[in-house]
Design a protein around this motif. Structure first.
Motif, mmCIF file in Angstrom:
data_model
loop_
_atom_site.group_PDB
_atom_site.id
_atom_site.type_symbol
_atom_site.label_atom_id
_atom_site.label_comp_id
_atom_site.label_asym_id
_atom_site.label_seq_id
_atom_site.Cartn_x
_atom_site.Cartn_y
_atom_site.Cartn_z
ATOM 1 N N THR A 86 52.923 -3.125 15.659
ATOM 2 C CA THR A 86 53.623 -1.932 16.136
ATOM 3 C C THR A 86 53.608 -0.841 15.075
ATOM 4 O O THR A 86 53.444 0.340 15.394
ATOM 5 C CB THR A 86 55.075 -2.292 16.527
ATOM 6 N N VAL A 89 50.115 1.019 14.916
ATOM 7 C CA VAL A 89 49.748 2.002 15.944
ATOM 8 C C VAL A 89 49.993 3.435 15.472
ATOM 9 O O VAL A 89 49.071 4.263 15.512
ATOM 10 C CB VAL A 89 50.477 1.707 17.280
ATOM 11 N N LEU A 113 45.705 -5.772 17.796
ATOM 12 C CA LEU A 113 46.557 -5.961 18.973
ATOM 13 C C LEU A 113 46.070 -7.110 19.848
ATOM 14 O O LEU A 113 46.881 -7.799 20.476
ATOM 15 C CB LEU A 113 46.615 -4.670 19.789
ATOM 16 N N ALA A 117 48.521 -10.033 20.976
ATOM 17 C CA ALA A 117 48.914 -9.960 22.377
ATOM 18 C C ALA A 117 48.258 -10.931 23.341
ATOM 19 O O ALA A 117 48.355 -10.703 24.532
ATOM 20 C CB ALA A 117 48.628 -8.539 22.871
ATOM 21 N N TRP A 121 50.900 -9.029 25.898
ATOM 22 C CA TRP A 121 50.467 -7.794 26.561
ATOM 23 C C TRP A 121 49.011 -7.526 26.227
ATOM 24 O O TRP A 121 48.681 -6.563 25.542
ATOM 25 C CB TRP A 121 51.311 -6.615 26.103
ATOM 26 N N TYR A 122 48.119 -8.369 26.710
ATOM 27 C CA TYR A 122 46.713 -8.188 26.359
ATOM 28 C C TYR A 122 46.127 -6.923 26.969
ATOM 29 O O TYR A 122 45.151 -6.382 26.467
ATOM 30 C CB TYR A 122 45.886 -9.414 26.741
ATOM 31 N N ALA A 124 47.502 -4.058 26.842
ATOM 32 C CA ALA A 124 47.736 -2.992 25.860
ATOM 33 C C ALA A 124 46.560 -2.889 24.898
ATOM 34 O O ALA A 124 46.180 -1.792 24.480
ATOM 35 C CB ALA A 124 49.021 -3.251 25.086
ATOM 36 N N ALA A 125 45.986 -4.035 24.548
ATOM 37 C CA ALA A 125 44.823 -4.012 23.654
ATOM 38 C C ALA A 125 43.565 -3.607 24.407
ATOM 39 O O ALA A 125 42.741 -2.851 23.896
ATOM 40 C CB ALA A 125 44.635 -5.382 23.007
ATOM 41 N N GLY A 128 45.082 0.112 26.567
ATOM 42 C CA GLY A 128 45.914 1.086 25.871
ATOM 43 C C GLY A 128 45.236 1.713 24.660
ATOM 44 O O GLY A 128 45.281 2.936 24.473
ATOM 45 N N VAL A 129 44.611 0.892 23.840
ATOM 46 C CA VAL A 129 43.954 1.417 22.644
ATOM 47 C C VAL A 129 42.747 2.290 23.013
ATOM 48 O O VAL A 129 42.589 3.377 22.449
ATOM 49 C CB VAL A 129 43.562 0.280 21.673
#
Length: 195
Positions: A86, A89, A113, A117, A121-122, A124-125, A128-129
C-alpha cells in the motif's frame, strides 16, 4: 495412429526435489528499472536530483521488503506485506508523475501487488496497476507508450500470479504426499499389530 506416451506418476522424491519459488528471483528486476532512472536524474533531466534519488531509494527498499515479506510463509498472511504494498502505490505514482521514464516502475508495482494479492484482490494487480499506468502516461502526454506501459504491467502481474499459484499448488501437493505417506505408515503399523 500412435498413442501418446503415458506419463508415469511423480514419485515423492521427485516432488521433494522440485524447485521452490525463490523470493530472490524477483529482486534483480528492481535494478533494471532503477539504473536508467538514476541515469536520467544524474544527467540533469530532473531539477532536484537528491530528492529524486532519495525517493528512488525509498521505492527500492519498499519493493524489496514487499517481495521478501510476501514470500515468507510466516509473514505472507499478516498485514505487513499488504501495508508495504500500500505504501508502494503512492511512491510509484509520485515517481511516475515526476520523472521522465518512471512509468517503468509500474510493472514492478504490479509484481509486488501480485505477490501480496493472490488470495485477496488479484484484480487490483491485474487491472488496477495497468489502469494507473495508462492514466499516468495520459496525464504526462506520453501517448507513444500508452499501450505498452499497461500491457507490460498486466503481463508482469499475470506471470507472477501464475507462477506463485503454481508454487502454492506444488507446496500443497508436497504436504498432501507427506500426510498420505504418514497415514499409510500408521495404517501398516496398525495392521502389523493386529496380526
Amino acid at each position: 495412429m500412435a498413442e501418446p506416451p503415458r506419463r508415469r506418476p511423480l514419485t515423492d522424491d521427485e516432488i521433494e526435489r522440485a524447485p521452490r519459488f525463490s523470493p530472490y528471483l524477483l529482486l534483480p528486476w528492481v535494478l533494471l528499472a532503477l539504473v536508467p532512472l538514476n541515469s536520467d536524474v544524474l544527467h540533469g533531466q530532473y531539477p532536484r536530483p537528491m530528492l529524486a534519488l532519495l525517493v528512488l531509494g525509498v521505492f527500492a527498499v519498499l519493493y524489496c521488503a514487499t517481495v521478501l515479506t510476501a514470500l515468507r510463509p510466516r509473514l505472507h498472511h499478516t498485514r505487513l506485506p499488504l501495508l508495504l504494498a500500500t505504501l508502494l502505490v503512492p511512491v510509484t505514482a509520485l515517481l511516475a508523475g515526476a520523472l521522465p521514464h518512471a512509468f517503468l516502475l509500474y510493472p514492478l508495482l504490479a509484481v509486488a501487488l501480485a505477490l501480496v494479492a493472490p488470495g485477496r484482490w488479484y484484480l487490483a494487480a491485474l487491472l488496477g496497476v495497468p489502469a494507473l499506468s495508462a492514466l499516468t502516461l495520459w496525464m504526462r502526454s506520453q501517448y507513444d507508450v500508452i499501450v505498452y506501459g499497461p500491457l507490460g504491467c498486466f503481463l508482469a502481474a499475470g506471470l507472477v500470479l501464475a507462477l506463485f499459484r503454481l508454487s502454492m499448488v506444488t507446496e500443497q501437493l508436497r504436504e498432501a504426499r507427506r500426510a498420505h505417506a504418514e497415514r499409510s505408515a500408521e495404517h501398516r503399523s496398525d495392521d502389523d499389530r493386529t496380526k
